[in-house]
Design an enzyme around this catalytic site. Sequence first.
Site, short mmCIF file in Angstrom:
data_model
loop_
_atom_site.label_atom_id
_atom_site.label_comp_id
_atom_site.label_asym_id
_atom_site.label_seq_id
_atom_site.Cartn_x
_atom_site.Cartn_y
_atom_site.Cartn_z
N HIS A 16 0.89 -1.18 0.04
CA HIS A 16 0.04 0.01 -0.16
C HIS A 16 0.94 1.20 -0.06
CE1 HIS A 16 -3.65 -2.38 -0.27
NE2 HIS A 16 -3.11 -3.05 0.77
N HIS A 49 2.93 -8.16 -3.08
CA HIS A 49 1.68 -9.04 -3.91
C HIS A 49 1.51 -8.17 -5.19
CE1 HIS A 49 -2.68 -10.58 -4.24
NE2 HIS A 49 -1.97 -10.83 -5.16
N ARG A 51 -0.36 -8.18 -7.78
CA ARG A 51 -1.64 -8.68 -8.48
C ARG A 51 -1.75 -8.67 -9.95
NH1 ARG A 51 -5.88 -8.50 -4.33
NH2 ARG A 51 -7.39 -8.83 -6.28
N ARG A 55 -2.57 -3.09 -9.52
CA ARG A 55 -3.26 -2.14 -8.80
C ARG A 55 -2.24 -1.29 -7.95
NH1 ARG A 55 -8.08 -4.83 -5.39
NH2 ARG A 55 -8.43 -5.65 -7.46
N GLU A 76 4.10 -12.66 -3.00
CA GLU A 76 2.57 -12.94 -3.08
C GLU A 76 1.92 -12.97 -4.19
OE1 GLU A 76 -0.77 -10.98 -0.47
OE2 GLU A 76 0.45 -11.96 0.84
N THR A 107 -7.50 -9.56 -0.51
CA THR A 107 -7.73 -11.05 -0.42
C THR A 107 -8.74 -11.68 0.47
OG1 THR A 107 -5.32 -11.33 -0.99
CG2 THR A 107 -6.57 -13.21 -0.40
N GLU A 157 0.00 -20.15 5.17
CA GLU A 157 -0.12 -19.10 6.00
C GLU A 157 -1.71 -18.87 6.27
OE1 GLU A 157 -0.09 -14.19 5.59
OE2 GLU A 157 1.54 -15.50 4.41
N HIS A 200 -3.20 -11.16 7.74
CA HIS A 200 -4.48 -10.53 7.35
C HIS A 200 -5.26 -9.96 8.22
CE1 HIS A 200 -6.72 -9.69 3.44
NE2 HIS A 200 -7.75 -9.74 4.45
#
Length: 257
Positions: A16, A49, A51, A55, A76, A107, A157, A200
């Site tokens: 992020h 991650h 994606r 994004r 990831e 996710t 995980e 998470h």
Amino acid sequence: MTRIVPPLRLGVNIDHVATVRNARGGALPDPVRAAQLACAAGADGITAHLREDRRHIRDADMRRLRETLLVPLNFEMAATEEMVALALELRPHACCLVPERREERTTEGGLDVIGGGIDLARKVERLAKAGIRVSLFVAPDEDQIARAADIGAAVIELHTGAWCDLLTEGKATEAATEFGRLVEAAGQGTRFGLEIHAGHGLDYRTAETIAGVTEVRELNIGHFLIGEAIFDGLEAAVRRMREAMAHGRAVAHPAAA
């Protein structure tokens, strides 16, 4: 006899930071710099991650992370041919295979290891043969964990999101039940020879709690830490998270502290 409690590692997810960068365009803030700051503050590894829709993290970010990090990089990714090919090119320390839907914000659940069938098993085998440690992001479900072991994953995980959401919603009884499922799953996975990670939705409080589960060897935390960094700075947030994890481990296992 004093019980041996394994150390608990912290993986910091820097996705992020890239989300903020991409909202404006350009090069800043730089997720690679964030990774370096997190490591300086005590992170044991970095998770990113990539994606399918790019994004947040982009291919160039992954390459720079692989080239510059002195700690393990956890890639990831969705279990697709495109991502497997990139992983085989980059050769990160580890790959965590996760479910991915374009319309989701983040996710939303664990990987359907059983439904992945022989195709998923072959992808795990290809990654493992390349020397990449394969992790599967799963719900605390006995059958999914058993299948993860069957197809040769080294790590699972555990998806802690449902537990964290129940706590946020004030549903204490349901949260306690979900936490019990996580504890049971951690024990089951360990019996299968899997290393247990968790992640998470974790914050300081929930990370401290799950740190008391002896079988859990690593927590992967991203969104919360990046959010806290807005107010306190990333290094301070990572240090505070490490303190919460250490306290949770010590309280649960005082004889081993």
